[in-house]
Design a protein around this motif. Structure first.
Motif, PDB file in Angstrom:
ATOM      1  N   LEU A   1       0.807  -1.213   0.000  1.00  0.00           N
ATOM      2  CA  LEU A   1       0.000   0.000   0.000  1.00  0.00           C
ATOM      3  C   LEU A   1       0.845   1.270   0.000  1.00  0.00           C
ATOM      4  CD1 LEU A   1      -3.012  -0.851   2.328  1.00  0.00           C
ATOM      5  CD2 LEU A   1      -2.819  -1.050  -0.157  1.00  0.00           C
ATOM      6  N   ASP A   2       2.082   1.190   0.483  1.00  0.00           N
ATOM      7  CA  ASP A   2       2.921   2.390   0.416  1.00  0.00           C
ATOM      8  C   ASP A   2       3.258   2.728  -1.029  1.00  0.00           C
ATOM      9  OD1 ASP A   2       4.808   0.180   0.372  1.00  0.00           O
ATOM     10  OD2 ASP A   2       6.399   1.627   0.788  1.00  0.00           O
ATOM     11  N   LEU A   3       3.432   1.709  -1.871  1.00  0.00           N
ATOM     12  CA  LEU A   3       3.658   1.961  -3.294  1.00  0.00           C
ATOM     13  C   LEU A   3       2.410   2.572  -3.920  1.00  0.00           C
ATOM     14  CD1 LEU A   3       5.331   1.818  -5.869  1.00  0.00           C
ATOM     15  CD2 LEU A   3       4.579  -0.562  -6.134  1.00  0.00           C
TER      16      LEU A   3
ATOM     17  N   ASP B   1     -10.295   4.058  -1.504  1.00  0.00           N
ATOM     18  CA  ASP B   1     -10.036   2.752  -0.876  1.00  0.00           C
ATOM     19  C   ASP B   1      -8.808   2.830   0.020  1.00  0.00           C
ATOM     20  OD1 ASP B   1     -12.111   1.611  -2.410  1.00  0.00           O
ATOM     21  OD2 ASP B   1     -10.714   1.015  -3.999  1.00  0.00           O
ATOM     22  N   LEU B   2      -7.772   3.458  -0.509  1.00  0.00           N
ATOM     23  CA  LEU B   2      -6.512   3.579   0.227  1.00  0.00           C
ATOM     24  C   LEU B   2      -6.707   4.401   1.497  1.00  0.00           C
ATOM     25  CD1 LEU B   2      -3.496   2.926   0.243  1.00  0.00           C
ATOM     26  CD2 LEU B   2      -3.127   4.996  -1.087  1.00  0.00           C
ATOM     27  N   MET B   3      -7.404   5.508   1.373  1.00  0.00           N
ATOM     28  CA  MET B   3      -7.644   6.359   2.541  1.00  0.00           C
ATOM     29  C   MET B   3      -8.492   5.639   3.582  1.00  0.00           C
ATOM     30  SD  MET B   3      -5.916   8.850   2.258  1.00  0.00           S
ATOM     31  CE  MET B   3      -5.106   9.960   1.203  1.00  0.00           C
ATOM     32  N   GLY B   4      -9.498   4.911   3.133  1.00  0.00           N
ATOM     33  CA  GLY B   4     -10.344   4.175   4.071  1.00  0.00           C
ATOM     34  C   GLY B   4      -9.566   3.123   4.824  1.00  0.00           C
ATOM     35  N   ALA B   5      -8.763   2.371   4.113  1.00  0.00           N
ATOM     36  CA  ALA B   5      -7.963   1.317   4.752  1.00  0.00           C
ATOM     37  C   ALA B   5      -6.919   1.933   5.679  1.00  0.00           C
ATOM     38  CB  ALA B   5      -7.278   0.454   3.698  1.00  0.00           C
ATOM     39  N   ALA B   6      -6.312   2.985   5.213  1.00  0.00           N
ATOM     40  CA  ALA B   6      -5.251   3.607   6.005  1.00  0.00           C
ATOM     41  C   ALA B   6      -5.810   4.261   7.263  1.00  0.00           C
ATOM     42  CB  ALA B   6      -4.510   4.633   5.151  1.00  0.00           C
ATOM     43  N   SER B   7      -6.952   4.916   7.152  1.00  0.00           N
ATOM     44  CA  SER B   7      -7.470   5.641   8.324  1.00  0.00           C
ATOM     45  C   SER B   7      -7.844   4.697   9.446  1.00  0.00           C
ATOM     46  CB  SER B   7      -8.670   6.507   7.930  1.00  0.00           C
ATOM     47  OG  SER B   7      -9.768   5.701   7.574  1.00  0.00           O
TER      48      SER B   7
ATOM     49  N   LYS C   1      -3.871  -6.349  -2.602  1.00  0.00           N
ATOM     50  CA  LYS C   1      -4.953  -7.326  -2.745  1.00  0.00           C
ATOM     51  C   LYS C   1      -5.904  -7.341  -1.557  1.00  0.00           C
ATOM     52  CE  LYS C   1      -2.114 -11.293  -1.331  1.00  0.00           C
ATOM     53  NZ  LYS C   1      -1.522 -12.527  -1.857  1.00  0.00           N
ATOM     54  N   LYS C   2      -5.475  -6.817  -0.406  1.00  0.00           N
ATOM     55  CA  LYS C   2      -6.343  -6.801   0.769  1.00  0.00           C
ATOM     56  C   LYS C   2      -7.439  -5.753   0.676  1.00  0.00           C
ATOM     57  CE  LYS C   2      -3.381  -9.056   3.886  1.00  0.00           C
ATOM     58  NZ  LYS C   2      -3.689  -9.898   4.971  1.00  0.00           N
ATOM     59  N   ILE C   3      -7.215  -4.683  -0.103  1.00  0.00           N
ATOM     60  CA  ILE C   3      -8.228  -3.625  -0.158  1.00  0.00           C
ATOM     61  C   ILE C   3      -8.778  -3.351  -1.561  1.00  0.00           C
ATOM     62  CG2 ILE C   3      -7.296  -2.499   1.886  1.00  0.00           C
ATOM     63  CD1 ILE C   3      -6.336  -0.239  -0.054  1.00  0.00           C
ATOM     64  N   MET C   4      -8.196  -3.968  -2.588  1.00  0.00           N
ATOM     65  CA  MET C   4      -8.663  -3.680  -3.944  1.00  0.00           C
ATOM     66  C   MET C   4     -10.083  -4.203  -4.141  1.00  0.00           C
ATOM     67  SD  MET C   4      -6.612  -6.444  -6.273  1.00  0.00           S
ATOM     68  CE  MET C   4      -7.150  -8.151  -6.355  1.00  0.00           C
TER      69      MET C   4
END
Length: 158
Positions: A26-28, A57-63, A84-87
């Motif tokens: 996710l950092d990439l 998606d990234l913001m939701g998972a990260a927050s 693959k965990k959040i896509m």
């Protein structure tokens, strides 16, 4: 008033979009979104579309995981999580020959911000709400000139 011919997605799509692999971290994804100023990234495995990750998606998972952490901690945590965990795995797609109006309706109906463009099983492009809005704005400009208010807003935004 002259009626313009309907365009196809091929005319407005962004060809060769940036892609990720399901096993990328996710950092990439965060770096690609931030540095590339893009909001949607198709996820390919062996050349086939298997998912899509969005900035949302990234913001939701990260927050959920990193709210309140310092930047170094956030970066370290993102390195441990895979795309693959959040896509999204169920992705609506269209072909290059799809009429733009149909793509716009599909995006509105599904409340999605982009559509991957698939030809012969391969990803060939991506069309976003921005592409669609620019198309319809251009079409409207050709049918009737923009109002003074719109011209002012356009010049103020530059």
């Amino acid at each position: 008033m002259k009626k313009l011919k309907a365009g196809t997605v091929r005319e407005i799509m962004m060809g060769s979009p940036v892609t990720l692999s399901p096993n990328d971290t996710l950092d990439l994804a965060n770096d690609v979104i931030s540095l590339g100023r893009i909001r949607h990234i198709p996820v390919l495995e062996n050349g086939k579309l298997v998912g899509l990750i969005s900035e949302r998606d990234l913001m939701g998972a990260a927050s959920d995981r990193i709210f309140g952490f310092k930047q170094a901690t956030k970066s370290a945590l993102l390195k441990t999580q895979l795309v693959k965990k959040i896509m999204k795995r169920r992705v609506a797609t269209v072909t290059p020959a799809t009429p733009i109006e149909d793509a716009a309706r599909l995006m509105a109906d599904k409340k999605i911000g982009c559509l991957p463009i698939i030809s012969d099983g391969a990803l060939v492009g991506l069309v976003t709400t921005t592409n669609v809005l620019r198309y319809f704005g251009s079409k409207a400009d050709k049918e009737s000139p923009p109002s003074q208010a719109l011209r002012q807003a356009r010049s103020a935004a530059k």
